[in-house]
Design a protein around this motif. Sequence first.
Motif, PDB file in Angstrom:
ATOM      1  N   PHE A 141       0.950  -0.899   0.049  1.00 42.66           N
ATOM      2  CA  PHE A 141       0.274  -0.564  -0.287  1.00 42.66           C
ATOM      3  C   PHE A 141       0.945   1.118  -0.039  1.00 42.66           C
ATOM      4  O   PHE A 141       1.277   1.340   1.106  1.00 42.66           O
ATOM      5  CB  PHE A 141      -1.070  -0.272   1.405  1.00 42.66           C
ATOM      6  CG  PHE A 141      -2.131  -0.890   1.468  1.00 42.66           C
ATOM      7  CD1 PHE A 141      -2.171  -2.067   0.139  1.00 42.66           C
ATOM      8  CD2 PHE A 141      -2.670  -0.615   2.308  1.00 42.66           C
ATOM      9  CE1 PHE A 141      -3.462  -2.611   0.173  1.00 42.66           C
ATOM     10  CE2 PHE A 141      -3.938  -1.890   2.309  1.00 42.66           C
ATOM     11  CZ  PHE A 141      -4.032  -2.935   1.313  1.00 42.66           C
ATOM     12  N   ILE A 145       0.552   4.822   0.543  1.00 44.50           N
ATOM     13  CA  ILE A 145      -0.206   5.896   1.313  1.00 44.50           C
ATOM     14  C   ILE A 145       0.558   7.843   0.833  1.00 44.50           C
ATOM     15  O   ILE A 145       1.199   7.773   0.836  1.00 44.50           O
ATOM     16  CB  ILE A 145      -0.530   5.605   2.079  1.00 44.50           C
ATOM     17  CG1 ILE A 145      -1.827   7.306   2.810  1.00 44.50           C
ATOM     18  CG2 ILE A 145       1.083   6.049   2.905  1.00 44.50           C
ATOM     19  CD1 ILE A 145      -2.001   6.380   4.043  1.00 44.50           C
ATOM     20  N   TRP A 158       4.623   4.291  -6.929  1.00 48.32           N
ATOM     21  CA  TRP A 158       3.783   3.014  -7.619  1.00 48.32           C
ATOM     22  C   TRP A 158       4.362   2.635  -8.826  1.00 48.32           C
ATOM     23  O   TRP A 158       4.404   1.651  -8.525  1.00 48.32           O
ATOM     24  CB  TRP A 158       2.461   3.839  -7.330  1.00 48.32           C
ATOM     25  CG  TRP A 158       1.337   3.394  -7.733  1.00 48.32           C
ATOM     26  CD1 TRP A 158       0.759   1.713  -8.109  1.00 48.32           C
ATOM     27  CD2 TRP A 158       0.269   3.715  -9.088  1.00 48.32           C
ATOM     28  NE1 TRP A 158       0.037   1.326  -9.249  1.00 48.32           N
ATOM     29  CE2 TRP A 158       0.257   2.955  -9.621  1.00 48.32           C
ATOM     30  CE3 TRP A 158       0.757   4.851  -9.525  1.00 48.32           C
ATOM     31  CZ2 TRP A 158      -1.044   3.032 -10.887  1.00 48.32           C
ATOM     32  CZ3 TRP A 158       0.191   5.311 -10.735  1.00 48.32           C
ATOM     33  CH2 TRP A 158      -0.789   4.247 -11.001  1.00 48.32           C
ATOM     34  N   CYS A 204      -2.931   4.777  -2.718  1.00 49.46           N
ATOM     35  CA  CYS A 204      -3.957   5.028  -1.773  1.00 49.46           C
ATOM     36  C   CYS A 204      -3.553   6.858  -1.315  1.00 49.46           C
ATOM     37  O   CYS A 204      -2.784   7.389  -1.187  1.00 49.46           O
ATOM     38  CB  CYS A 204      -3.707   4.370  -0.317  1.00 49.46           C
ATOM     39  SG  CYS A 204      -3.746   2.042  -0.913  1.00 49.46           S
ATOM     40  N   VAL A 254      -9.426   7.406   3.752  1.00 43.76           N
ATOM     41  CA  VAL A 254      -8.679   7.105   3.400  1.00 43.76           C
ATOM     42  C   VAL A 254      -8.893   6.223   1.561  1.00 43.76           C
ATOM     43  O   VAL A 254     -10.614   5.140   2.191  1.00 43.76           O
ATOM     44  CB  VAL A 254      -7.474   5.587   3.614  1.00 43.76           C
ATOM     45  CG1 VAL A 254      -6.188   5.466   2.855  1.00 43.76           C
ATOM     46  CG2 VAL A 254      -6.740   6.477   5.026  1.00 43.76           C
ATOM     47  N   TRP A 255      -8.636   6.291   0.898  1.00 45.33           N
ATOM     48  CA  TRP A 255      -9.404   5.898  -0.111  1.00 45.33           C
ATOM     49  C   TRP A 255      -8.190   5.202  -1.161  1.00 45.33           C
ATOM     50  O   TRP A 255      -6.886   5.055  -1.247  1.00 45.33           O
ATOM     51  CB  TRP A 255      -9.657   6.746  -1.747  1.00 45.33           C
ATOM     52  CG  TRP A 255     -10.681   8.070  -1.213  1.00 45.33           C
ATOM     53  CD1 TRP A 255     -10.665   8.676  -0.153  1.00 45.33           C
ATOM     54  CD2 TRP A 255     -12.155   7.345  -1.259  1.00 45.33           C
ATOM     55  NE1 TRP A 255     -12.163   9.723  -0.863  1.00 45.33           N
ATOM     56  CE2 TRP A 255     -12.550   8.424  -1.477  1.00 45.33           C
ATOM     57  CE3 TRP A 255     -12.939   6.918  -2.513  1.00 45.33           C
ATOM     58  CZ2 TRP A 255     -14.092   9.185  -0.983  1.00 45.33           C
ATOM     59  CZ3 TRP A 255     -14.023   6.796  -2.356  1.00 45.33           C
ATOM     60  CH2 TRP A 255     -15.144   8.104  -1.584  1.00 45.33           C
ATOM     61  N   THR A 256      -8.296   3.570  -1.770  1.00 45.13           N
ATOM     62  CA  THR A 256      -7.688   3.166  -2.184  1.00 45.13           C
ATOM     63  C   THR A 256      -7.941   3.595  -3.852  1.00 45.13           C
ATOM     64  O   THR A 256      -9.275   3.195  -4.211  1.00 45.13           O
ATOM     65  CB  THR A 256      -7.691   1.545  -2.058  1.00 45.13           C
ATOM     66  OG1 THR A 256      -9.559   1.335  -2.049  1.00 45.13           O
ATOM     67  CG2 THR A 256      -7.210   1.184  -0.643  1.00 45.13           C
ATOM     68  N   CYS A 289     -12.405  10.109  -7.077  1.00 49.33           N
ATOM     69  CA  CYS A 289     -13.366   9.183  -5.993  1.00 49.33           C
ATOM     70  C   CYS A 289     -14.757   9.318  -5.739  1.00 49.33           C
ATOM     71  O   CYS A 289     -15.379   8.328  -5.744  1.00 49.33           O
ATOM     72  CB  CYS A 289     -12.431   9.339  -4.803  1.00 49.33           C
ATOM     73  SG  CYS A 289     -10.891   8.963  -4.525  1.00 49.33           S
ATOM     74  N   PRO A 338     -12.568   3.056  -7.240  1.00 43.54           N
ATOM     75  CA  PRO A 338     -12.443   3.832  -5.380  1.00 43.54           C
ATOM     76  C   PRO A 338     -12.745   3.061  -4.500  1.00 43.54           C
ATOM     77  O   PRO A 338     -14.409   3.016  -4.439  1.00 43.54           O
ATOM     78  CB  PRO A 338     -11.830   5.470  -5.435  1.00 43.54           C
ATOM     79  CG  PRO A 338     -13.416   5.335  -6.780  1.00 43.54           C
ATOM     80  CD  PRO A 338     -13.888   4.253  -7.401  1.00 43.54           C
ATOM     81  N   ARG A 376     -13.445   3.497  -0.190  1.00 42.45           N
ATOM     82  CA  ARG A 376     -13.452   4.604   0.817  1.00 42.45           C
ATOM     83  C   ARG A 376     -12.884   3.973   2.012  1.00 42.45           C
ATOM     84  O   ARG A 376     -14.306   3.046   2.726  1.00 42.45           O
ATOM     85  CB  ARG A 376     -14.377   5.332   0.933  1.00 42.45           C
ATOM     86  CG  ARG A 376     -14.552   6.877   2.317  1.00 42.45           C
ATOM     87  CD  ARG A 376     -15.828   7.095   2.614  1.00 42.45           C
ATOM     88  NE  ARG A 376     -15.946   8.599   3.255  1.00 42.45           N
ATOM     89  CZ  ARG A 376     -16.479   8.081   4.217  1.00 42.45           C
ATOM     90  NH1 ARG A 376     -17.256   7.050   4.253  1.00 42.45           N
ATOM     91  NH2 ARG A 376     -16.286   9.281   5.102  1.00 42.45           N
ATOM     92  N   TYR A 377     -12.216   4.327   3.464  1.00 44.54           N
ATOM     93  CA  TYR A 377     -11.987   3.363   4.194  1.00 44.54           C
ATOM     94  C   TYR A 377     -12.103   4.633   5.926  1.00 44.54           C
ATOM     95  O   TYR A 377     -11.019   5.557   5.287  1.00 44.54           O
ATOM     96  CB  TYR A 377     -11.087   2.715   4.267  1.00 44.54           C
ATOM     97  CG  TYR A 377     -10.721   1.663   3.532  1.00 44.54           C
ATOM     98  CD1 TYR A 377     -11.236  -0.028   4.038  1.00 44.54           C
ATOM     99  CD2 TYR A 377     -10.320   1.116   2.110  1.00 44.54           C
ATOM    100  CE1 TYR A 377     -10.737  -1.060   2.993  1.00 44.54           C
ATOM    101  CE2 TYR A 377     -10.746   0.229   1.401  1.00 44.54           C
ATOM    102  CZ  TYR A 377     -10.833  -0.669   2.022  1.00 44.54           C
ATOM    103  OH  TYR A 377     -10.898  -2.305   1.174  1.00 44.54           O
ATOM    104  N   TRP A 387      -8.563   1.822   7.328  1.00 45.23           N
ATOM    105  CA  TRP A 387      -7.533   1.276   6.251  1.00 45.23           C
ATOM    106  C   TRP A 387      -5.728   0.312   7.025  1.00 45.23           C
ATOM    107  O   TRP A 387      -5.391  -0.065   5.967  1.00 45.23           O
ATOM    108  CB  TRP A 387      -6.525   2.701   6.025  1.00 45.23           C
ATOM    109  CG  TRP A 387      -6.378   2.007   4.291  1.00 45.23           C
ATOM    110  CD1 TRP A 387      -5.734   1.901   3.145  1.00 45.23           C
ATOM    111  CD2 TRP A 387      -4.895   2.600   4.867  1.00 45.23           C
ATOM    112  NE1 TRP A 387      -4.510   2.048   2.972  1.00 45.23           N
ATOM    113  CE2 TRP A 387      -3.798   2.476   3.894  1.00 45.23           C
ATOM    114  CE3 TRP A 387      -3.721   2.969   6.133  1.00 45.23           C
ATOM    115  CZ2 TRP A 387      -2.374   2.349   3.929  1.00 45.23           C
ATOM    116  CZ3 TRP A 387      -2.199   3.550   6.247  1.00 45.23           C
ATOM    117  CH2 TRP A 387      -1.948   2.905   4.685  1.00 45.23           C
TER     118      TRP A 387
END
Length: 642
Positions: free
Chosen positions: A189, A191, A210, A224, A250-252, A270, A313, A315-316, A321
Motif C-alpha cells: 500500500f 499512501i 507506485w 492510496c 483513506v481511498w484505495t 473518487c 475507488p 473508501r475507508y 485501512w
Amino acid sequence: MASSSLSLNSNFLNNYRHSLHQETSFSAPIHCLRNLPSNTFPKRRLNCNAPSRGVRVVKASVGAAESDVARDRTVREEGKILRVGIICGGPSPERGISLNSARSVLDHIQGDDLHVSCYYIDCNFKAYAISNAQVGFSHSNILRTVIQRACLRFPNLHEYSVVSSPILRAKSSQINTSFPKHQDLRKVFVIFGGDTSERQVSLMSGTNVWLNLQAFDDLEVIPCLLAPTNGYQLNTDSDKTKLGESSKIVWTLPYSIVLRHTTEEVLDACIEAIEPARAALTSHLRKQVMDELMEGLKNHDWFRGFDISDDLPKRYSLDQWVKQAKEVGATVFIAVHGGIGEDGTLQSLLEAEGVPYTGPGVMASKTCMDKVATSLSLQHLADSGVLTITKDVRRKEDLLKMPLLDIWHDLTSKLGCETLCVKPARDGCSTGVARLRCNGDLTVYVKALENFLPRIPPNSLSKAHGVIEMPYPPPELLIFEPFIETDEIIVSGNAHHLLWKGNSRWVEITVGVIGERGSMRSLTPSITVKESGDILSLEEKFQGGTGINLTPPPLSIMSNEALEKCKEHIELIANTLELEGFSRIDAFVNVDSGEVLIIEVNTVPGMTPSTVLIHQALAEEPPVYPHRFFRTLLDLASERSS
C-alpha cells in the motif's frame, strides 16, 4: 497559466506552419484530441484518419518518413537547428496533466541542436480530451506505443518497431485477461496526500513510488490517498461523532484515478466515481471507447491488450485501512510528507497492528518532526564535529499580542545577529521558512500567520524572494535562528562553469541516509544551489527543471577527505537519532574540515522523479536505479518487521 499563455487558434497554426518549412516536429501532450480543424497540421507531414469516434490516430506516410530521414541527415551535416513545437493544454480537466507532460518533454529533449517551443491551447479552443489512462492505457502501453510509432517513421529503425520488454505479457483481445492477478503476490500500500502544504509533492512522490514498484512481478502495488479532512463531507451521525486521527479518510485508487494533477482532483474523482449514476455513465463510455480502440488496434503486433480494469475507488477510515493492510499482509510505503505521515502518528497506528512500514519508527519520527527536540538530541556531539544552531522559540499568540519592534530587538539581541531565519517548530521542508532582515519583514510574516494566508507572495519582504508557502493551519510555535550565511555558488552554461568565492567556507548540503537502525549509511551529499532567494522553495527541491544540486560536490569546492568526514558526521547524526529505512538530512558543511551544522531531518523525504535522493542513488557504485532504490526501501521495512 491560460492568461499568460499564447492564445492558439487555427489561423495562428496555419501561419506558423508556413514559417517552419521542413524543420519542425510537433509533440502533442493533449490526450486523444478530437474536433481539431483538418488543416491544423501540414498535410505534407501527416495523414490523419479517424477510425473510431472520439479518437484521432495520427499516422506518418512513407513519403514523410523518407523525407524525415533525409532532413535529419541534412541537419546533422549542415549543423542546422531542429525546431520542435510542443502543444499542450486543452479545455478538459486533464489539462494539468497535459502541462506536466509538456514539462516532462521539455526536461528531456533540450539540446544545442534543438529549438523547443511550447504552445498551450486554452479553454476556448474547440477540443475534447480523454485521458489515456481512463480509456485503458497504462504508462507502459503509452510509452511502448509512442516508441513504436516513432520507429516506424524511419526506415532504418523498422527493426525496432516491435518494442519488447522482459515483463511484456501475452497478447489478448479481452480486457484484463492478459494480466491475471496471482494470490501469492506481495501486497504494497503506497499512501500519499494528507492535509499539509506538501500534499501535492506527496502526490508526486507516491505516484512515482507506485509506478516504479510496478516493475516487479512479485508485487501488487495499490495507491492510496489520505484525503484532506475538509475535502469529504461525512454523511452519518456515527461518522460525525468519530474523533482523532484514526477517523481520517483513506481511498484505495484504481489506475485511472491516480493520474491527476492535484490531491483535490484525485479526491473529486473518487467521490464522482462512487455516485451510482455517474459511475454507470463512466463505465458505459469507457467500454464504448475501449471496444472501438480494440477493433482498430487488434491486428497490430505491438498491441498487447488493455491492462486496466474498470475498478472503483474504495473508501475507508484510516483505522479501517490499517486493519485492511493487516488482513491482507501488506507492507505500507509511507509517502505522506509532514503532518501525521511524519510526526509518528501514522507509524504508531501501523505499529499497533503489526503492519510493516517504510522509514523510521515512532520515536525517531516524533523527534525529527520537532526541530527543537532534534537539536537537543544532538547537542552532545559538538566535540565530534556535529554542531547545532542556537534557537529561540516563540508562541504565535505572543507574536500577535506583543509589539513586534520589541520582539525584533529582543530576538536579535539574544541570538547575536542582524538577520533571522524563522520556521515552524513542527513542519517539514521549506514550508513557512523565511529570512527576516528587519522589523518590517517580521511584521509581514506575522500578518500572514494572523490572516491564515496560504502563501506570502514574491517580493513581499525587504529583499527579493520567491513565493513562501505557509503551513495550514498556522503553527502554534515558531523557531527563530541566526540566518547562516553560506558562500554563493553561481552555475552557468548548463552546469559547465561554477563561480564560487569560498569566503565563509560553508555550503549547504542535503544527503540521504539508508539502512538498518544503528548502521545507517550516508549516500553521496549534494550541494544545494538556491536560484530564487535565500531559502530553497518546494519547487526547487522536488519539481523537475527548477532546482540545482551538485552531486557529488565538485572537487573545486570540497576535497575527497572533507567529503568523507562529512559523510561520517551524517551517519553519526542518523544513528544517534535512531533513524532506520531511509531519511534525508539537510545541513551546512565546512568544506575544509567536514564539520556539519544541522538544519533539519526529514523522515519522509520527497520521492519525486527529480528529487535529489534519486540523483544520489544513481551516484552510487554501481548505480542504484529508481525502481531498485524503492524496492530496497520496501525490503528494509519488511526485514525490520520480521
